[in-house]
Design a protein around this motif. Structure first.
Motif, mmCIF file in Angstrom:
data_model
loop_
_atom_site.group_PDB
_atom_site.id
_atom_site.type_symbol
_atom_site.label_atom_id
_atom_site.label_comp_id
_atom_site.label_asym_id
_atom_site.label_seq_id
_atom_site.Cartn_x
_atom_site.Cartn_y
_atom_site.Cartn_z
ATOM 1 N N SER A 49 11.672 0.027 17.141
ATOM 2 C CA SER A 49 10.694 -0.536 18.090
ATOM 3 C C SER A 49 9.305 -0.532 17.487
ATOM 4 O O SER A 49 8.998 0.248 16.578
ATOM 5 C CB SER A 49 10.706 0.259 19.402
ATOM 6 N N LEU A 50 8.457 -1.413 18.001
ATOM 7 C CA LEU A 50 7.109 -1.584 17.453
ATOM 8 C C LEU A 50 6.102 -1.757 18.587
ATOM 9 O O LEU A 50 6.345 -2.510 19.531
ATOM 10 C CB LEU A 50 7.064 -2.810 16.539
ATOM 11 N N ARG A 51 4.991 -1.056 18.471
ATOM 12 C CA ARG A 51 3.887 -1.234 19.416
ATOM 13 C C ARG A 51 2.710 -1.846 18.674
ATOM 14 O O ARG A 51 2.337 -1.379 17.593
ATOM 15 C CB ARG A 51 3.465 0.104 20.039
ATOM 16 N N TYR A 119 7.260 2.619 15.498
ATOM 17 C CA TYR A 119 6.141 2.278 14.622
ATOM 18 C C TYR A 119 5.025 1.622 15.438
ATOM 19 O O TYR A 119 5.270 1.035 16.497
ATOM 20 C CB TYR A 119 6.588 1.327 13.499
ATOM 21 N N GLU A 120 3.805 1.736 14.911
ATOM 22 C CA GLU A 120 2.646 1.099 15.532
ATOM 23 C C GLU A 120 1.916 0.269 14.484
ATOM 24 O O GLU A 120 1.746 0.703 13.345
ATOM 25 C CB GLU A 120 1.690 2.139 16.118
ATOM 26 N N LEU A 121 1.503 -0.927 14.904
ATOM 27 C CA LEU A 121 0.736 -1.805 14.023
ATOM 28 C C LEU A 121 -0.671 -1.951 14.568
ATOM 29 O O LEU A 121 -0.865 -2.345 15.720
ATOM 30 C CB LEU A 121 1.406 -3.175 13.921
ATOM 31 N N ASP A 145 -7.416 -5.985 8.228
ATOM 32 C CA ASP A 145 -6.922 -4.821 7.498
ATOM 33 C C ASP A 145 -5.863 -4.142 8.355
ATOM 34 O O ASP A 145 -6.184 -3.439 9.327
ATOM 35 C CB ASP A 145 -8.064 -3.848 7.192
ATOM 36 N N ALA A 146 -4.598 -4.362 8.013
ATOM 37 C CA ALA A 146 -3.484 -3.883 8.837
ATOM 38 C C ALA A 146 -3.021 -2.500 8.393
ATOM 39 O O ALA A 146 -3.069 -2.157 7.204
ATOM 40 C CB ALA A 146 -2.317 -4.866 8.757
ATOM 41 N N ARG A 147 -2.560 -1.713 9.367
ATOM 42 C CA ARG A 147 -1.971 -0.402 9.099
ATOM 43 C C ARG A 147 -0.682 -0.263 9.897
ATOM 44 O O ARG A 147 -0.668 -0.514 11.115
ATOM 45 C CB ARG A 147 -2.924 0.732 9.490
ATOM 46 N N LEU A 148 0.370 0.140 9.229
ATOM 47 C CA LEU A 148 1.625 0.456 9.907
ATOM 48 C C LEU A 148 1.744 1.973 9.969
ATOM 49 O O LEU A 148 1.683 2.655 8.944
ATOM 50 C CB LEU A 148 2.812 -0.136 9.141
ATOM 51 N N VAL A 149 1.891 2.479 11.185
ATOM 52 C CA VAL A 149 1.853 3.920 11.426
ATOM 53 C C VAL A 149 3.168 4.361 12.067
ATOM 54 O O VAL A 149 3.729 3.655 12.913
ATOM 55 C CB VAL A 149 0.666 4.277 12.356
ATOM 56 N N GLN A 150 3.638 5.536 11.664
ATOM 57 C CA GLN A 150 4.819 6.109 12.303
ATOM 58 C C GLN A 150 4.445 6.601 13.695
ATOM 59 O O GLN A 150 3.425 7.258 13.880
ATOM 60 C CB GLN A 150 5.369 7.259 11.456
ATOM 61 N N GLY A 151 5.254 6.261 14.672
ATOM 62 C CA GLY A 151 4.892 6.491 16.064
ATOM 63 C C GLY A 151 4.622 7.945 16.419
ATOM 64 O O GLY A 151 3.572 8.278 16.947
ATOM 65 N N ASP A 193 6.112 -10.657 8.236
ATOM 66 C CA ASP A 193 6.969 -10.419 7.073
ATOM 67 C C ASP A 193 6.679 -9.064 6.444
ATOM 68 O O ASP A 193 7.603 -8.317 6.073
ATOM 69 C CB ASP A 193 6.774 -11.524 6.026
ATOM 70 N N TRP A 194 5.407 -8.742 6.304
ATOM 71 C CA TRP A 194 5.010 -7.468 5.708
ATOM 72 C C TRP A 194 5.455 -6.291 6.574
ATOM 73 O O TRP A 194 6.003 -5.294 6.058
ATOM 74 C CB TRP A 194 3.498 -7.448 5.511
ATOM 75 N N THR A 195 5.260 -6.376 7.875
ATOM 76 C CA THR A 195 5.623 -5.291 8.785
ATOM 77 C C THR A 195 7.125 -5.038 8.772
ATOM 78 O O THR A 195 7.576 -3.885 8.698
ATOM 79 C CB THR A 195 5.174 -5.619 10.219
#
Length: 207
Positions: A49-51, A119-121, A145-151, A193-195
């Protein structure tokens, strides 16, 4: 001779109407949505899942103004026009819609709901404006400037700068809005695509 209360009330009303008639008229404002042209996908949905969080932005980009840089470092806005939502919400909703259309991530939520996700974007929106390069040469610039973070741990898994430039057909507001839509389509495809790639790598490491 004193005036009756009824005449005094009438005189006050006429005076108020007269005063209101000389006040400046409010300029009409056109409210624009961000155009979308991305087609729906048909991919196998991911198990995670993604927020999506609204990106942080400077004061100049935090409101609903349609920003333009006519020259140098001066940030202005198109007169008589604005976005339907503040820009950070506009970008978040555009990415959310892009993920939904893409189909690879179906367990989606937004930060307004404050639901837990794997995950959180999020990130920072550094540019969301049109810029004049020459007298009649204008382009839309979006820099995110994107960041993918563990929830659960809030640990940063990956980060990347995305920059999209879209030339405009003219300097008019409708052309600028169309350019923002096309540039947002490009940004959404790249970020999605990156996420998906980064989250898949994180999932593989945890198995």
């Amino acid at each position: 001779m004193s005036l009756s209360p009824r005449l005094l009330t009438l005189a006050a009303t006429l005076s108020l109407v007269s005063a209101c008639s000389i006040l400046p008229q409010t300029e009409p404002v056109d409210i624009y949505r961000l155009p979308v042209q991305q087609a729906a996908g048909n991919a196998t949905p991911a198990s995670w899942s993604l927020r999506l969080n609204k990106p942080l932005a400077s004061e100049a980009l935090a409101g609903p103004r349609i920003a333009v840089i006519p020259q140098g470092d001066v940030i202005s806005s198109y007169k008589g026009a604005r976005w339907s939502d503040p820009v950070p919400m506009l970008v978040r909703n555009r990415l959310l819609d892009g993920f939904q259309r893409d189909g690879r991530v179906q367990r989606l939520s937004a930060d307004d709901a404050n639901l837990q996700a794997d995950y959180e974007l999020g990130g920072e929106l550094q540019a969301f404006q049109s810029e004049y390069r020459a007298k009649d040469q204008v382009e839309v610039v979006i820099r995110y400037d994107a960041r993918l973070v563990q929830g659960r741990s809030q640990r940063i898994l990956a980060s990347k700068r995305f920059e999209v430039r879209q030339p405009l057909a003219s300097t008019q507001v409708p052309s600028a809005v169309a350019g923002f839509g096309a540039a947002s389509d490009q940004l959404a495809r790249q970020v999605i695509d990156w996420t998906v790639s980064q989250a898949a790598q994180a999932q593989a490491k945890n198995q």
